[in-house]
Design an enzyme around this catalytic site. Sequence first.
Site, PDB file in Angstrom:
ATOM      1  N   ASP A 183       0.861  -1.180   0.000  1.00 59.06           N
ATOM      2  CA  ASP A 183       0.000   0.000   0.000  1.00 59.06           C
ATOM      3  C   ASP A 183       0.897   1.228   0.000  1.00 59.06           C
ATOM      4  OD1 ASP A 183      -1.927  -1.887   0.328  1.00 59.06           O
ATOM      5  OD2 ASP A 183      -2.828  -1.022   2.123  1.00 59.06           O
ATOM      6  N   HIS A 259       5.173  -7.270  -0.457  1.00 56.23           N
ATOM      7  CA  HIS A 259       5.056  -8.568  -1.119  1.00 56.23           C
ATOM      8  C   HIS A 259       5.853  -8.564  -2.413  1.00 56.23           C
ATOM      9  CE1 HIS A 259       1.401  -9.769   1.338  1.00 56.23           C
ATOM     10  NE2 HIS A 259       1.517  -8.480   1.605  1.00 56.23           N
ATOM     11  N   SER A 370       7.468   3.616   5.297  1.00 59.78           N
ATOM     12  CA  SER A 370       8.764   3.870   4.666  1.00 59.78           C
ATOM     13  C   SER A 370       8.591   3.925   3.154  1.00 59.78           C
ATOM     14  CB  SER A 370       9.772   2.804   5.064  1.00 59.78           C
ATOM     15  OG  SER A 370      11.079   3.243   4.751  1.00 59.78           O
TER      16      SER A 370
END
Length: 401
Positions: A183, A259, A370
């Site tokens: 995200d 991911h 981050s």
Amino acid sequence: MAAAAARSSLLCSCNLLVQKNLCVRAGVLWKQPPSRTFFTDRKKLHTAPVGQVFRLRPFHVLVATGGGYAGYRKYEDYKLKQLEKRGIEVPVRLASEWEVALYKSVPTRLLSRAWGRLNQVELPTWLRKPVYSLYIWTFGVNMKEAAVEDLHHYRNLSEFFRRKLKPQARPVCGVHSVISPSDGKILNFGQVKNCEVEQVKGVTYSLESFLGPRISTEEMHFSQAPAGNSFQQQLVTKEGNELYHCVIYLAPGDYHCFHSPTDWTVSHRRHFPGSLMSVNPGVARWIKELFCHNERVVLTGDWKHGFFSLTAVGATNVGSIRIYFDQDLHTNSPSYSKGSYNDFSFISNNNKEGIPMRKGEHLGEFNLGSTIVLIFEAPKDFKFNLKAGQKIRFGEALGSL
């Protein structure tokens, strides 16, 4: 006569003691700053010596100055966000060397380690809901997507930050070849040109400084690149291909795991210890080569079109970067050598291929928000399905052929 002589001797001894006492007091008064005494009604108050009251160490000055300047930068970022909301284009103003040095004087690595330890402290059951609810309200967290919605389930802040999502919350796009690994917000994307990569529009960083040397001294005799090729050309393995990049910023309220963005094989890990400056869009617009200053973990390998890399960039309060299949990785160590990096190869006698990753497979996590940077090789007809500044979620398409 004897009595007079005794009195005279006693007086001389007393005079000597008084003189010695005065000398000692004079020495003390000379060496130490005088203290001040005040009388209030019948109470006598003593203050500390002036020199001790105003005694400042260089470290304290640096922390105070750097912290104050960091606060000022936060205020500037807020003003920039207000301009962006109004649709006003914000001019780029890069930080000078002294401004970057001042920002680096803030002990962000120490603060990040302290924050990491605080996150591990188990909260009393009655305190969990108020603390997490405040965080949810502040950063706009959507707990309906969490695998466990009950706030009492999370024993500490670290577990809450690393919460898993419901399986159906992030469907993985099967049509497009590259998906978003996390995200976040798209800061920039496009082709890499002249060995420079844009972290935001108009602000670049060196491709080689970011990824590190292409060929280590141990591997030179295996993969010697043709003389005269630029670093960018060395990364492109197939004729007719180009090098592309995409920068995704994870805010504190975003899902913190990342991911695999495609089907690929990870063959190498390079860990750069470094600073932990903020990587929010305002700072990325202000500090050139911000991502090269900060601590980062570079995973490199290949996919069906050639070279592929994913880099997890650390930030303030995000010293902890975890890669699930790499148990030897330890980030935000108390000490490190400036400009150093650590290499680790996943190719061995027992594993000739490396670590195979499937699109959408769990890869790693941050302790807080981050940045993820993708740099990869693809044919010239590769197209991004993005807009700079847009919000994106893990599993959604980044681009395809």
